[in-house]
Design an enzyme around this catalytic site. Structure first.
Site, mmCIF file in Angstrom:
data_model
loop_
_atom_site.group_PDB
_atom_site.id
_atom_site.type_symbol
_atom_site.label_atom_id
_atom_site.label_comp_id
_atom_site.label_asym_id
_atom_site.label_seq_id
_atom_site.Cartn_x
_atom_site.Cartn_y
_atom_site.Cartn_z
ATOM 1 N N SER A 53 27.575 2.789 -40.250
ATOM 2 C CA SER A 53 28.823 2.037 -40.195
ATOM 3 C C SER A 53 28.656 0.803 -39.294
ATOM 4 C CB SER A 53 29.936 2.968 -39.698
ATOM 5 O OG SER A 53 31.196 2.442 -39.974
ATOM 6 N N ASP A 92 31.531 7.431 -50.453
ATOM 7 C CA ASP A 92 32.018 6.462 -49.453
ATOM 8 C C ASP A 92 32.793 5.350 -50.144
ATOM 9 O OD1 ASP A 92 32.318 4.554 -47.418
ATOM 10 O OD2 ASP A 92 30.323 4.915 -46.589
ATOM 11 N N HIS A 151 32.957 8.189 -46.257
ATOM 12 C CA HIS A 151 32.207 7.452 -45.233
ATOM 13 C C HIS A 151 31.804 8.350 -44.059
ATOM 14 C CE1 HIS A 151 30.949 4.019 -42.886
ATOM 15 N NE2 HIS A 151 31.852 4.252 -41.960
HETATM 16 N N1 LIG Z 1 34.527 8.154 -37.291
HETATM 17 C C1 LIG Z 1 33.775 6.953 -37.100
HETATM 18 C C2 LIG Z 1 33.870 6.204 -38.359
HETATM 19 C C3 LIG Z 1 33.650 4.748 -38.274
HETATM 20 O O1 LIG Z 1 32.577 4.444 -39.038
HETATM 21 C C4 LIG Z 1 34.263 6.220 -35.885
HETATM 22 O O2 LIG Z 1 35.336 6.547 -35.427
HETATM 23 O O3 LIG Z 1 33.585 5.389 -35.361
#
Ligand SMILES: N[C@@H](CCO)C(=O)O
Ligand SMILES: CC(=O)SCCNC(=O)CCNC(=O)[C@H](O)C(C)(C)COP(=O)(O)OP(=O)(O)OC[C@H]1O[C@@H](n2cnc3c(N)ncnc32)[C@H](O)[C@@H]1OP(=O)(O)O
Length: 388
Positions: free
Chosen positions: A164, A327, A356
């Protein structure tokens, strides 16, 4: 100028203070240039390490956390550490990132709230930065990380990896510092922010900035906290982190316990999102959330560098890309785009119903991909740079 010390002197709004985390180390940077042209007079960067750096410093791995993650990759919750490690069982002796022979480093991101300077930090005038904190980018985040590498004596990472927003920093390392990145593993991420991501980010940002307690970003020290806005932002975000199929099969239209939606009660999925919102509000700063969301929106490894194929096609290191099949925020096509631009390899596809967040949940599949990448990176040699 950098100096490595323990993080005792960092003043930070976001609870809990990094001072309480005995594992945190820090460096202090001064007069830090930003992509915007502005400069930050001081940046404290906090980080954690595991294992030992080899004599020739060729065994260092940088694990990049996501939006609301932090340097606590592995381990229990404890003092100064609200959550257990977010990538459990991935690093440690005998694990895919085997700290018997790898030196694992995780750095808290610039502009965040887990010890590295961000909007809640104290500015030179002794007051919180708040709305005055300059806009920073993913490139700025990585530039700060290069200073940590310098301070630790790491010329080139053996591997940089993350998912991410952590994947954004990972691909930025490969694009912007190719000779310092022997291998990169980009997970559930993208080379450039998409219109869809920016759209969802805007709704989250407005949820926070519309909360009267946000006070234009200058709520630090006032006693007011934009909890309602941050909670709404997390609900919106969390729905994008999971799949429609998961919500439909896991919760469907079931009421929560004995609540009755026909009489003002909640659905189970609403209760679930309420719970996720409450957890984030308890551990994260709204101002940092707004700031990092803006940084993600401007993520683009091609900015000022040419086409994606020009940027990634010339990357001499090992570039590995992984995606989660369900995702909807960072769909598979974004990973395929990276691989196509690089011109080598294929996407490692993880099967998950979780969307995701699969990059955090499918630890077995992640472990296999990381193990394979570490093994391949050991065989991969960067071409020697010839001076002149
Ligand atoms: N759960 C993750 C998802 C973000 O990609 C976060 O809070 O950073
Ligand atoms: C790299 C990063 O940036 S990660 C960020 C740092 N770490 C975290 O955020 C950890 C917090 N958890 C999360 O963000 C995510 O939930 C994940 C991806 C890490 C975990 O996902 P999963 O294992 O699938 O957990 P899930 O999403 O089902 O959530 C479980 C929680 O929901 C609660 N829950 C489930 N159903 C309901 C419901 N109907 N009503 C209320 N609460 C519910 C569970 O009780 C559980 O609570 P707990 O976490 O307080 O024990």
């Amino acid at each position: 100028m950098t100096a490595i010390h323990t993080a005792r002197s960092v003043t930070q709004w976001c609870a809990p203070p990094v001072d309480a985390n005995p594992d945190a180390r820090a460096i202090r940077l001064t007069d830090v240039p930003l992509e915007s042209g502005e400069r930050l007079p001081e940046v404290i960067v906090t980080f954690q390490t595991w294992g030992r750096l080899s004599a020739n410093a060729d065994n260092a791995v940088l694990v990049e956390h996501a939006l609301t993650g932090d340097s606590h990759v592995e381990g229990e919750a404890g003092p100064g550490q609200p959550t257990a490690g977010w990538w459990p069982d991935l690093s440690g002796p005998g694990r895919p990132l085997d700290t018997e022979d790898l030196y694992v480093v995780a750095i808290n991101v610039l502009g965040g709230c887990r010890g590295t300077t961000g909007p809640g930090s104290i500015a030179p005038d002794g007051k919180p930065w708040g709305s005055r904190f300059p806009r920073t980018t993913v490139r700025d985040q990585v530039a700060v990380e290069t200073a940590v590498a310098d301070a630790l004596g790491i010329d080139s990472w053996f591997l940089v990896l993350g998912g991410s927003m952590g994947g954004m920093r990972t691909i930025e390392w490969a694009a912007g510092h190719p000779q310092r990145t022997r291998a990169a593993l980009v997970i559930a991420s993208a080379a450039q922010a998409t219109g869809d991501q920016i759209a969802w980010g805007q709704a989250q940002t407005l949820a926070i900035t519309s909360d009267p307690a946000y006070a234009g970003g200058d709520y630090y020290g006032t006693g007011g906290i934009p909890s309602a806005g941050l909670g709404i932002a997390r609900r919106i975000a969390h729905a994008t982190y999971r799949s429609a199929d998961e919500f439909n099969t896991r919760f469907g239209a079931q009421p929560q316990d004995d609540e009755n939606p026909l009489d003002g009660g909640r659905f189970a999925v609403e209760s679930y999102l309420d719970h996720q919102a409450g957890k984030l509000v308890a551990r994260f700063d709204a101002g940092a959330y707004v700031h990092l969301t803006a940084a993600m929106a401007t993520h683009d490894v091609t900015r000022g560098r040419g086409s994606l194929a020009e940027v990634l096609g010339s990357y001499p290191g090992l570039l590995r890309v992984a995606a989660v099949d369900s995702d909807r925020l960072f769909p598979l096509a974004l990973s395929e785009e990276i691989v196509a631009a690089h011109g080598r390899g294929r996407v490692r596809l993880m099967r998950s119903r979780h969307g995701h967040d699969g990059f955090l949940i499918e630890t077995g599949q992640i472990a296999a991909i990381v193990s394979e990448t570490v093994s391949d990176a050991r065989r991969h040699r960067l071409p020697v740079q010839v001076a002149g």
